[in-house]
Motif scaffolding. Structure first.
Motif, mmCIF file in Angstrom:
data_model
loop_
_atom_site.group_PDB
_atom_site.id
_atom_site.type_symbol
_atom_site.label_atom_id
_atom_site.label_comp_id
_atom_site.label_asym_id
_atom_site.label_seq_id
_atom_site.Cartn_x
_atom_site.Cartn_y
_atom_site.Cartn_z
ATOM 1 N N ILE A 114 1.115 -1.191 -0.059
ATOM 2 C CA ILE A 114 -0.212 0.100 -0.298
ATOM 3 C C ILE A 114 1.035 1.130 -0.023
ATOM 4 O O ILE A 114 0.845 1.866 -0.542
ATOM 5 C CB ILE A 114 -1.073 0.062 1.419
ATOM 6 N N ARG A 115 1.434 1.173 0.682
ATOM 7 C CA ARG A 115 2.693 2.423 1.003
ATOM 8 C C ARG A 115 3.391 2.793 -0.796
ATOM 9 O O ARG A 115 3.909 3.617 -1.000
ATOM 10 C CB ARG A 115 3.947 1.937 2.279
ATOM 11 N N GLY A 149 -2.597 -7.375 -7.448
ATOM 12 C CA GLY A 149 -2.273 -8.094 -6.499
ATOM 13 C C GLY A 149 -2.821 -7.729 -5.755
ATOM 14 O O GLY A 149 -3.234 -8.656 -5.061
ATOM 15 N N LEU A 150 -2.959 -6.258 -5.040
ATOM 16 C CA LEU A 150 -3.782 -6.255 -3.568
ATOM 17 C C LEU A 150 -5.392 -6.715 -4.425
ATOM 18 O O LEU A 150 -6.513 -7.189 -3.294
ATOM 19 C CB LEU A 150 -3.806 -4.814 -3.577
ATOM 20 N N SER A 151 -6.006 -6.312 -4.913
ATOM 21 C CA SER A 151 -7.758 -6.848 -5.679
ATOM 22 C C SER A 151 -7.854 -8.157 -5.238
ATOM 23 O O SER A 151 -8.571 -8.590 -5.400
ATOM 24 C CB SER A 151 -8.074 -6.429 -6.735
ATOM 25 N N ASP A 159 -12.022 -5.840 3.231
ATOM 26 C CA ASP A 159 -13.082 -5.016 4.400
ATOM 27 C C ASP A 159 -11.783 -4.460 4.698
ATOM 28 O O ASP A 159 -11.712 -3.285 4.981
ATOM 29 C CB ASP A 159 -13.475 -5.530 4.601
ATOM 30 N N ARG A 160 -10.678 -5.083 4.676
ATOM 31 C CA ARG A 160 -9.842 -4.052 6.018
ATOM 32 C C ARG A 160 -9.299 -3.034 5.611
ATOM 33 O O ARG A 160 -8.358 -2.159 6.788
ATOM 34 C CB ARG A 160 -8.791 -4.970 6.547
ATOM 35 N N ILE A 161 -8.735 -2.634 4.245
ATOM 36 C CA ILE A 161 -8.144 -2.124 3.334
ATOM 37 C C ILE A 161 -9.569 -0.659 2.755
ATOM 38 O O ILE A 161 -9.230 -0.944 1.559
ATOM 39 C CB ILE A 161 -7.140 -2.680 2.606
ATOM 40 N N PRO A 162 -9.797 0.163 3.138
ATOM 41 C CA PRO A 162 -10.462 1.380 2.492
ATOM 42 C C PRO A 162 -9.316 2.544 1.886
ATOM 43 O O PRO A 162 -10.190 2.554 0.847
ATOM 44 C CB PRO A 162 -10.916 1.670 3.796
ATOM 45 N N LEU A 163 -8.336 2.260 1.937
ATOM 46 C CA LEU A 163 -7.825 3.050 1.094
ATOM 47 C C LEU A 163 -7.202 2.020 -0.278
ATOM 48 O O LEU A 163 -7.261 3.587 -1.636
ATOM 49 C CB LEU A 163 -6.080 2.825 1.493
ATOM 50 N N LEU A 164 -7.781 1.444 -0.649
ATOM 51 C CA LEU A 164 -7.946 0.532 -1.911
ATOM 52 C C LEU A 164 -8.500 1.118 -3.187
ATOM 53 O O LEU A 164 -8.532 1.135 -4.556
ATOM 54 C CB LEU A 164 -8.068 -1.081 -2.012
ATOM 55 N N GLN A 165 -10.374 1.525 -2.722
ATOM 56 C CA GLN A 165 -11.265 2.196 -3.969
ATOM 57 C C GLN A 165 -9.779 3.561 -3.984
ATOM 58 O O GLN A 165 -10.341 3.980 -5.255
ATOM 59 C CB GLN A 165 -11.887 2.407 -2.765
ATOM 60 N N GLN A 166 -9.511 4.308 -2.875
ATOM 61 C CA GLN A 166 -8.807 5.467 -3.491
ATOM 62 C C GLN A 166 -7.619 5.017 -4.797
ATOM 63 O O GLN A 166 -7.428 6.274 -5.514
ATOM 64 C CB GLN A 166 -8.301 6.000 -2.455
ATOM 65 N N ILE A 167 -6.924 4.190 -4.102
ATOM 66 C CA ILE A 167 -5.716 3.635 -4.773
ATOM 67 C C ILE A 167 -6.470 3.619 -6.675
ATOM 68 O O ILE A 167 -5.930 3.861 -7.583
ATOM 69 C CB ILE A 167 -4.948 2.512 -4.273
ATOM 70 N N LYS A 168 -7.589 2.582 -6.541
ATOM 71 C CA LYS A 168 -8.135 2.464 -8.352
ATOM 72 C C LYS A 168 -8.656 3.652 -8.466
ATOM 73 O O LYS A 168 -8.127 3.839 -9.335
ATOM 74 C CB LYS A 168 -9.183 1.242 -7.747
#
Length: 878
Positions: A114-115, A149-151, A159-168
């Motif tokens: 993520i970082r 890879g994260l998806s 569900d523990r990574i809400p930041l993933l949608q922002q990355i997308k």
């Protein structure tokens, strides 16, 4: 005590302390403090109303500054805490680290990904700001790989990574931003091959384009760059066209360097750069980034560390560009149409041909690459392909032809205006163009040039060209001179001059290449000047014959002007005689001469109408009138010898034409003298004589039916024969036959016996009168060989073409008429009678006396002078 503000402000302190008590002064002080506070309140209110937004912004800026400082401080604290935690973790016992459970490892791996995604996001923006689109594209692909890879993680982990949608969401925005930057760069007017290759490779990595699609995209973006050049603002058309030429040269050079394989087998720059990115030996994408110093990098998965972009275009690059020739041909056609549409308005701004020359010079100065021939050969272009000649030369040539047509049309309009103004001026002038004696016979100091041998004014007077005609021709010629001065730099690369020669320059290949449309422009200029010249002739005929007022004067002036153009307009001549082809100029001169003759005919008609009025005087055949018009007759003594004795008798025959006929001929001569007979065109001169002679003979024809006496018949017979011998052309069979019929009628009115005796003497007197009058009546003689039947020598045709004012301008033996045609009565003439014996004796006596005094020179001089003036007194005026 109440005081207003104005009074408080105007207080005098010294006077106040002198006149007021302490209590009053204290009260005044309080009032002043209250006034000061009120002013402060008004000032705050005014500033608050006028500068409310500024104050609010100032407060907001101060607040933002404070908040940002706090955020930076907190971030620094968080960073320090994280680094401390990592250090403590790594500083623990290795055996403990090996015992870290699987969940913690996964958490750290997830955190570092993520970082890393956030860090790459920042690197993409930095690369875009630095216009390094290829690096931004590689970073985007790595970030997309990380996100993929994260998806794929389990749902409970996601569900523990809400930041993933922002990355997308950021990746979607970044992709469009990178493509936008690539497009802007490829559409730049000035771009290097390295930058082009990098941006095309970035496009390949993002869109996975095929080679053919990539070439089409490149061509499309370069066409947009050309349109940008066309639509930009420039200080001159010259700069705009040169910018377009540079853009097209850059496009061809980029096409070759980026796409085309060279003869040595080297691939284009695109494939070389792409190979360094996607080949198996190429470095991994992550290794190209400067990661922050942290121990978490050890948790980056191998699949991310070993990521390298893949591209199918590299595999098919050897077989690519199969359609390159077709794509290039379409580009040439499309570009040509774009340039035509884009320069249509710009070329309209160029209003002179010299401007086109400057545009061409500026564009041909643009340097080409050293390997330009190789570039043209390897990009399927023609040998020695030149951007200027392929795309722009035809447009410049078309504009040049258009400007020439416009300028010639303007010249015709200006010439017509000058003609109209000149005709208006001569209409109100007291110096008539129909009588040039005031001009031709008036001496002027400017008649002969003092510096050279050119007879400027005298030459014009000889030709009958008045100052109005000379000035008008100069105005016309100056217009054509300006046209030549404008077109000369474009055609020949140098300023126009009278002695300009290009025989050496024409052998130069570079000159021929540069002035490739020279023959075409010369031909167009010649055709335009030739075809438009008919408008001058038509306009002159219309304006000269418009209105009955001063019709003859305007017709004469316009006729002379048309004659003068061929002589006094050399620059007009040069515009119609390029490449030593004078056929068009000869056609113009012939057309002008024909139009001139048409205008001269109005003068002829005018003179004929006056002759018709004057010839009516011949109708009066009353004895009283005949006494006035009959000149002295010749009294001749004739002898007749018989066997017994000699009979002597005296007869009288006409010696000269009647006074009425002499007046008519004098009027005709004056008409010719008014317009300077030697300047009259030969056909018009002959037409003038024939028509006037036809009118006079017609009047004599009417008189033959009247009741005439023998004396009148002999005089009229003499007049007709004199008129026919002197003025009627031999070639005019109609007039000759008419004269013969009239003479036959008049002879029928004379007694046959008297006619048999008189006729030979009458004919002799006719010839003598013609010879004597050829000096004064010379301008009525239709041709040089008119008097050949009288024993006078003829002139050759070449000498006949030579104009002369006086007979002395040619050899005396070949002149129209002798200078002093003095006749002696004793001289034998054709058909004459032998001289009397008395005259012979007198002449012998005179000669014997003269021989006795022959040794005295003074006596010889006196005798010669006496004989000359004696002959003038007796024979010339008899």
């Amino acid at each position: 005590m109440h005081r207003n503000s104005s009074e408080l402000l105007e207080l005098d302190i010294d006077t106040l302390f002198e006149e007021r008590s302490i209590a009053e002064i204290v009260e005044i002080g309080k009032l002043l403090d209250a006034e000061i506070e009120r002013k402060r309140s008004e000032l705050r209110s005014m500033v608050g109303d006028r500068y409310k937004d500024v104050l609010a912004a100032s407060d907001a800026i101060i607040s933002m500054k404070t908040i940002s400082q706090e955020i930076v401080t907190n971030i620094d604290k968080i960073t320090n805490i994280c680094e401390a935690l990592v250090s403590n973790t790594l500083a623990s016992d290795p055996e403990d680290s090996l015992e870290v459970d699987k969940n913690k490892f996964e958490d750290r791996t997830l955190a570092v990904q993520i970082r890393l995604a956030i860090f790459i996001n920042e690197q993409i923006w930095i690369a875009l700001d630095e216009e390094n689109n290829l690096e931004a594209a590689q970073c985007y692909l790595l970030a997309q790989h990380i996100y993929t890879g994260l998806s794929l993680l389990k749902k409970e982990v996601l569900d523990r990574i809400p930041l993933l949608q922002q990355i997308k969401h950021n990746l979607v925005v970044l992709r469009s931003k990178v493509l936008e930057k690539i497009k802007e760069k490829l559409e730049s007017v000035e771009i290097t091959a390295q930058e082009t290759s990098e941006n095309l490779n970035a496009l390949i990595l993002l869109e996975n384009q095929s080679c053919d699609d990539l070439l089409s995209i490149f061509i499309k973006h370069r066409q947009t760059a050309l349109i940008t050049v066309i639509n930009s603002s420039y200080s001159s058309v010259r700069i705009q066209v040169s910018s377009m030429v540079r853009c097209l040269i850059t496009t061809i050079q980029l096409l070759h360097n980026c796409f085309i394989c060279t003869e040595k087998g080297n691939k284009g720059l695109i494939w070389q750069q792409l190979s360094d990115i996607v080949a198996d030996s190429a470095p991994h994408t992550l290794s190209k980034l400067e990661l922050p110093v942290t121990q978490l990098t050890s948790y980056i998965p191998e699949i991310i560390k070993q990521f390298r972009p893949k591209c199918r275009s590299l595999e098919n690059s050897d077989s690519s560009l199969k359609n390159a020739k077709e794509v290039l041909e379409n580009w040439l056609k499309t570009t040509q149409k774009t340039i035509i549409d884009g320069l249509e308005k710009s070329l309209k701004l160029i209003t002179n041909i010299r401007g086109l020359h400057l545009v061409r010079e500026e564009c041909l100065k643009i340097g080409l690459p050293d390997n330009w021939e190789q570039i043209c050969a390897e990009t399927y272009l023609n040998e020695n392909f030149n951007v200027w000649y392929y795309f722009f030369q035809n447009l410049i040539s078309a504009r040049c032809r258009e400007l020439i047509s416009m300028k010639v049309s303007n010249i015709i309009d200006e010439v017509q205006k000058h003609i109209s103004d000149t005709l208006e001026n001569i209409r109100v002038s007291d110096k008539s163009e129909a009588d040039l004696r005031w001009y031709a016979w008036n001496e002027d100091g400017n008649d002969v040039s003092k510096n050279d041998n050119s007879h400027l004014g005298l030459t014009m007077k000889i030709k009958g060209y008045s100052q109005n005609i000379v000035e008008l021709c100069n105005k016309v010629d100056k217009r054509y001179l300006k046209l030549l001065e404008d077109v000369s730099p474009y055609l020949y690369g140098k300023e126009f001059s009278d002695d300009i020669k290009f025989s050496v320059v024409f052998k130069d290949y570079k000159f021929k290449r540069k002035h490739v449309d020279k023959d075409e422009i010369e031909y167009h200029l010649r055709v335009e000047c030739t075809s438009r010249s008919t408008q001058i002739a038509d306009f002159i005929k219309d304006i000269a014959l418009k209105g009955a007022e001063d019709l003859v004067v305007k017709a004469i002036f316009c006729a002379r002007f048309l004659q003068a153009v061929s002589i006094l307009c050399p620059n007009f001549n040069k515009c119609c005689t390029f490449n030593n082809t004078s056929d068009d100029w000869l056609k113009i001169c012939d057309m002008f001469n024909k139009s001139s003759h048409i205008l001269w005919q109005y003068w002829v008609k005018n003179t004929v109408s006056r002759t018709e009025k004057e010839v009516d005087k011949l109708n009066n055949i009353s004895p009283k009138y005949m006494i006035k018009i009959l000149s002295r007759w010749d009294e001749i003594e004739i002898q007749e010898e018989t066997e017994e004795k000699i009979f002597k008798s005296h007869i009288k025959v006409p010696l000269k034409p009647s006074l009425v006929l002499s007046d008519l001929l004098e009027m005709l001569i004056n008409n010719l003298n008014f317009i300077l007979a030697h300047t009259l065109p030969k056909p018009i001169h002959l037409q003038y004589i024939e028509q006037n002679m036809s009118v006079i003979l017609g009047q004599y024809k009417k008189m033959q039916d009247k009741d005439l006496s023998q004396t009148q018949a002999l005089q009229f017979l003499f007049d007709v024969k004199y008129l026919t011998t002197l003025c009627v052309p031999r070639e005019n069979i109609q007039l000759i036959n008419c004269s013969q019929e009239i003479c036959d009628k008049f002879r029928s009115r004379v007694d046959p016996f008297d006619l048999d005796v008189f006729y030979s003497y009458l004919q002799n007197n006719v010839k003598r009168a013609v010879i004597q009058s050829q000096m004064t009546m010379g301008c009525l003689i239709p041709s040089f060989n008119q008097l050949a039947s009288l024993g006078l020598p003829e002139k050759s045709k070449e000498q006949e073409k030579i104009p002369s004012i006086l007979a002395v301008t040619s050899s005396s033996s070949l002149s129209w008429f002798p200078l002093l045609p003095v006749t002696v009565p004793s001289q034998k003439t054709p058909g004459g009678v032998p001289a009397l014996k008395k005259d012979v004796k007198e002449s012998n006596q005179k000669s014997s006396k003269a021989s006795k005094r022959g040794n005295d020179p003074a006596s010889v001089m006196r005798q010669s002078a006496a004989s000359l003036f004696g002959g003038l007194a007796t024979d010339w005026f008899s």
